[in-house]
Design a protein around this motif. Structure first.
Motif, short mmCIF file in Angstrom:
data_model
loop_
_atom_site.label_atom_id
_atom_site.label_comp_id
_atom_site.label_asym_id
_atom_site.label_seq_id
_atom_site.Cartn_x
_atom_site.Cartn_y
_atom_site.Cartn_z
N LEU A 40 0.83 -1.19 0.00
CA LEU A 40 0.00 0.00 0.00
C LEU A 40 0.86 1.25 0.00
N TRP A 41 1.94 1.22 0.77
CA TRP A 41 2.82 2.39 0.85
C TRP A 41 3.50 2.65 -0.48
N ARG A 42 3.79 1.54 -1.20
CA ARG A 42 4.42 1.69 -2.51
C ARG A 42 3.38 1.88 -3.61
N ARG A 43 2.12 1.94 -3.24
CA ARG A 43 1.01 2.19 -4.15
C ARG A 43 0.90 1.12 -5.23
N LEU A 44 1.12 -0.10 -4.79
CA LEU A 44 0.93 -1.21 -5.71
C LEU A 44 -0.56 -1.51 -5.81
N PRO A 45 -1.08 -1.76 -7.00
CA PRO A 45 -2.54 -1.93 -7.15
C PRO A 45 -3.07 -3.21 -6.50
N GLY A 46 -2.22 -4.21 -6.20
CA GLY A 46 -2.73 -5.48 -5.63
C GLY A 46 -2.59 -5.57 -4.12
N TRP A 47 -2.39 -4.40 -3.46
CA TRP A 47 -2.17 -4.48 -2.00
C TRP A 47 -3.36 -5.08 -1.27
N TRP A 48 -4.59 -4.77 -1.73
CA TRP A 48 -5.78 -5.27 -1.00
C TRP A 48 -5.93 -6.77 -1.20
N LEU A 49 -5.48 -7.31 -2.37
CA LEU A 49 -5.51 -8.76 -2.56
C LEU A 49 -4.51 -9.46 -1.61
N ARG A 50 -3.35 -8.79 -1.42
CA ARG A 50 -2.39 -9.34 -0.47
C ARG A 50 -2.96 -9.39 0.95
N ALA A 51 -3.71 -8.37 1.35
CA ALA A 51 -4.31 -8.33 2.70
C ALA A 51 -5.34 -9.43 2.86
N LEU A 52 -6.18 -9.63 1.79
CA LEU A 52 -7.18 -10.71 1.88
C LEU A 52 -6.50 -12.08 1.93
N ALA A 53 -5.41 -12.24 1.23
CA ALA A 53 -4.67 -13.52 1.26
C ALA A 53 -4.11 -13.78 2.65
N ALA A 54 -3.60 -12.73 3.32
CA ALA A 54 -3.07 -12.88 4.69
C ALA A 54 -4.19 -13.27 5.65
N ALA A 55 -5.38 -12.64 5.49
CA ALA A 55 -6.50 -12.98 6.37
C ALA A 55 -6.94 -14.42 6.16
N ALA A 56 -7.02 -14.85 4.90
CA ALA A 56 -7.41 -16.23 4.62
C ALA A 56 -6.42 -17.22 5.20
N LEU A 57 -5.12 -16.89 5.09
CA LEU A 57 -4.10 -17.76 5.64
C LEU A 57 -4.23 -17.86 7.16
N THR A 58 -4.50 -16.71 7.80
CA THR A 58 -4.65 -16.71 9.28
C THR A 58 -5.84 -17.55 9.71
N VAL A 59 -7.00 -17.41 8.99
CA VAL A 59 -8.19 -18.20 9.31
C VAL A 59 -7.92 -19.68 9.11
N ALA A 60 -7.20 -20.03 8.07
CA ALA A 60 -6.89 -21.43 7.81
C ALA A 60 -6.06 -22.04 8.93
N LEU A 61 -5.08 -21.25 9.42
CA LEU A 61 -4.25 -21.77 10.52
C LEU A 61 -5.03 -21.88 11.82
N LEU A 62 -6.01 -20.97 12.07
CA LEU A 62 -6.81 -21.02 13.31
C LEU A 62 -7.84 -22.13 13.28
N ASP A 63 -8.26 -22.59 12.15
CA ASP A 63 -9.22 -23.68 11.99
C ASP A 63 -10.46 -23.47 12.84
N PRO A 64 -11.33 -22.51 12.60
CA PRO A 64 -12.54 -22.26 13.39
C PRO A 64 -13.57 -23.38 13.20
N SER A 65 -14.27 -23.70 14.33
CA SER A 65 -15.30 -24.73 14.31
C SER A 65 -16.51 -24.24 15.10
N LEU A 66 -17.67 -24.78 14.81
CA LEU A 66 -18.89 -24.48 15.54
C LEU A 66 -19.13 -25.59 16.56
N GLN A 67 -19.11 -25.21 17.90
CA GLN A 67 -19.32 -26.18 18.97
C GLN A 67 -20.76 -26.11 19.46
#
Length: 685
Positions: A31-58
């Motif tokens: 984002l600081w370098r004004r790259l047009p794909g910064w928001w895709l990188r942020a969504l990828a990081a969030a998806a990776l974090t959710v995958a590692l946390l493995d949420p479940s409904l108890q």
């Protein structure tokens, strides 16, 4: 049923946090370098974090548990006063019914009198009950009692309110007797004081008066009445009638309308001791045995010994000028006329008439004995001569007459059949002599013709050796030998010289534990041991009267010659009276007024601190039954007409199901796609 989202991290949380932080840092850099794909990188990081946390409904299936009320019911002795038992039953029934309507379970513990005189241990019982149930289900605790408990410092740490349902009536009143101060020992023939107090407590009627009559009896004897003011300490002067244990009972008559008379009596047990025992020892001439008497009497610090040895009788003429003699004149007038009644025991050791003691002085000794004095004659060869002390006014009080025969031969002193029963000689220690003989021999005995007296020891050919007798109010002992000192010197092993002479002196001075005809009782815990001593035939049963007036007959069993014993387990505390024939005795088992009756007016004072600490309340049972109401924790749990409990909402988990919200591989695929998308977008740019 409850649902919630739970996490099952694939990696440690700190590592997932670090990976997420780096990924989002890369997105921010883009984002600081004004790259047009910064928001895709942020969504990828969030998806990776959710995958590692493995949420479940108890999903949990829960079964609710009912709340529990703890109830401690006081059934101690004070709860049996007036109509408190009925109040307790009704209060418990109403409480259980109300708890059932509220859907509460109850656990009830009943509290009786504590062991011994411990009183009402209600808080201890409540603590034990609390330990038996899950604390997360305890919604409240109730104590049904008059409030007179004796362990308030042990109140449990309750997670819910504690309430007192107080029994008793607002119009109750009681009168009680208190002993403020009483000694454990007192000196005979000397006055001492016992501090008493009569208190009226509760709603005292105005016409009851400000004075009370108190009755004192010692050893169950003739009662004496005193009138004392109510609410004031009174120092009552007392003189003990005899040595040994004196059981004193103070009693107030029951007043109209008072709750109970169980606290109208007090029992005090005081040992009567002699201040100083004054003994006069007169030795007729120096001989090896006189030191034995002196050493024995001087060894006792409580004995004041006055000892005279006649070294120079008036008739002795040896030409020595009187001015050169250093002998002390025998103060006959002072000892046998002016101060004779001050002595507790007079001993004549090998004394013979030599003109030193005129007949009038020996007449004073006879009078001294008949009026309650004690006389011991230790006879030597002089007793068998014409100058014998028997040939004097003392003849009427002596238990035997000499025959003028002196037996000079070795013999073994033996306890007679009567002596086996008599406390002076019963059970004398053995094992002194050599071989089979228990004691060493003596070598001189004066032949005696006894009167109607007690022969407790014999010598040569069963001739009387030690004779005891009672003369009106006094006592006399005659020892027909001057060789008891051989035991003291250890001749042929020796013998129990000190024990025999100690018992003999104490019997002469009337010590109660050496009475040959006696009914006594001792207590160890709740067990009463009744002992009947006698020189006669087997005694009859002993009638025992308990504090409540009930009677029981105890059959005595012979445990030793002349000693019969029975044992009884006393169920009540107070004064027990015993009677066998014309002999009586008393024994106090615990206090006459047990701890339960020290305070009888119902009150919440003792438990107030524990109740207030839990926001609980006090309810008088005489006002009816309170309602139960649910209140939140930390709120006041008592109000007008109601007492509260705290719902705990406890439950039991019956089933748990986990459902993964999104498979981790899908989140990883999404993260990878977003990352590729960011790269392609930035590549076109």
């Amino acid at each position: 049923m409850t649902r919630e989202i739970v996490l099952d991290p694939t990696l440690p949380l700190w590592l997932i946090g670090a990976v997420a932080a780096l990924a989002f840092a890369a997105a921010l850099l883009a984002l600081w370098r004004r790259l047009p794909g910064w928001w895709l990188r942020a969504l990828a990081a969030a998806a990776l974090t959710v995958a590692l946390l493995d949420p479940s409904l108890q999903t949990e299936e829960r079964e609710p548990l009912s709340d529990i009320l703890l109830v401690a019911v006081d059934e101690s002795a004070s709860q049996r006063l007036s109509d408190r038992e009925q109040q307790t039953r009704e209060a418990l029934a109403e409480l259980l019914s109300e708890a059932e309507r509220e859907g509460l379970d109850t656990r009830v513990v009943r509290v009786s009198d504590g062991e011994g005189d411990a009183g009402t241990l209600a808080m201890t019982a409540l603590s034990e009950l609390l330990a038996e149930v899950p604390q997360d289900r305890v919604a409240g605790a109730f104590l049904i009692s008059d409030g007179r408990i004796h362990d308030p410092q042990l109140a449990p740490d309750l997670p819910a309110p504690l309430h007192l349902l107080r029994t008793g009536r607002s119009g109750d009143w009681d009168r009680r007797l208190i002993v403020r101060d009483a000694p454990a020992f007192a000196i005979l023939d000397e006055e001492f004081s016992i501090t008493l107090r009569v208190e009226d407590v509760g709603d005292v009627p105005p016409d009851i008066g400000n004075e009370a009559d108190i009755v004192l009896s010692i050893d169950g004897g003739q009662p004496r009445a005193y009138r004392i003011p109510v609410g004031e300490d009174l120092n009552l002067p007392i003189v003990l009638p005899h040595g040994g244990l004196n059981v004193m009972e103070f009693r107030l008559p029951e007043a109209d309308g008072e709750l109970t008379d169980r606290n109208n009596a007090q029992i005090i047990q005081i040992n009567g001791v002699r201040d100083r025992l004054r003994v006069l020892l007169v030795s007729g001439e120096p001989h090896p045995g006189q030191r034995t008497w002196r050493n024995l009497l001087k060894a006792d610090a409580s004995v004041d010994l006055v000892h005279f040895t006649i070294l120079r009788p008036p008739g002795k003429q040896d030409g020595v000028p009187v001015t050169e003699l250093s002998l002390i004149a025998f103060p006959t007038r002072e000892l046998f006329f002016e101060k004779i009644d001050e002595f507790d025991l007079i001993i004549f050791d090998r004394y013979q008439r030599r003109g030193i003691l005129p007949g009038i002085y020996l007449e004073n000794v006879r009078r001294y004995v008949e009026e309650g004095g004690a006389l011991l004659i230790a006879a030597g060869p002089d007793f068998a001569t014409a100058d014998s002390i028997f040939r004097s006014p003392l003849a009427s009080v002596l238990p035997a007459e000499p025959t003028a025969r002196v037996i000079e031969e070795g013999f073994l002193p033996t306890v007679s059949d009567t002596g086996e029963k008599h406390p002076v000689t019963e059970g004398l220690p053995t094992g002194y002599g050599d071989g089979e003989a228990p004691w060493g021999r003596w070598h001189r005995q004066i032949q005696l013709t006894p009167s109607d007296a007690q022969i407790v020891m014999t010598g040569v050919e069963d001739e009387p050796l030690l004779i005891l007798d009672r003369v009106k109010a006094g006592r006399v002992a005659l020892l027909g030998s001057d060789h008891v000192w051989l035991w003291d010197r250890g001749y042929e092993g020796g013998g129990p010289q000190a024990e025999l002479l100690r018992r003999l002196a104490h019997w002469l001075m009337g010590e109660p534990e050496l009475e040959e005809e006696a009914l006594t009782a001792t207590a160890l815990g709740q067990e009463i041991t009744v002992t009947r001593r006698t020189l006669g035939d087997e005694p009859g049963p002993v009638t025992l009267t308990a504090p409540d007036g009930s009677t029981i007959e105890l059959t005595l069993q012979e445990e030793a010659p002349g000693r019969y014993v029975a044992r009884h387990l006393g169920e009540m505390q107070g004064l027990y009276r015993l009677q066998e024939g014309d002999r009586t005795a008393v024994i106090g088992l615990g206090p006459a007024a047990p701890r339960e009756f020290e305070q009888t007016i119902a009150s919440e004072e003792v438990v107030a601190e524990a109740v207030d600490a839990t926001n609980g309340g006090v309810w008088a049972v005489e006002d009816g039954a309170p309602d139960l109401r649910a209140v939140r924790a930390d709120r006041e749990a008592a109000g007008r007409g109601w007492l509260g409990y705290t719902p705990r909402q406890a439950y039991l988990t019956a089933d748990i199901r986990l459902l993964s919200l999104v498979p981790p591989w899908l989140f990883l695929l999404i993260a990878a796609g977003l990352t590729v998308g960011a790269w392609m977008r930035e590549g076109r740019s």
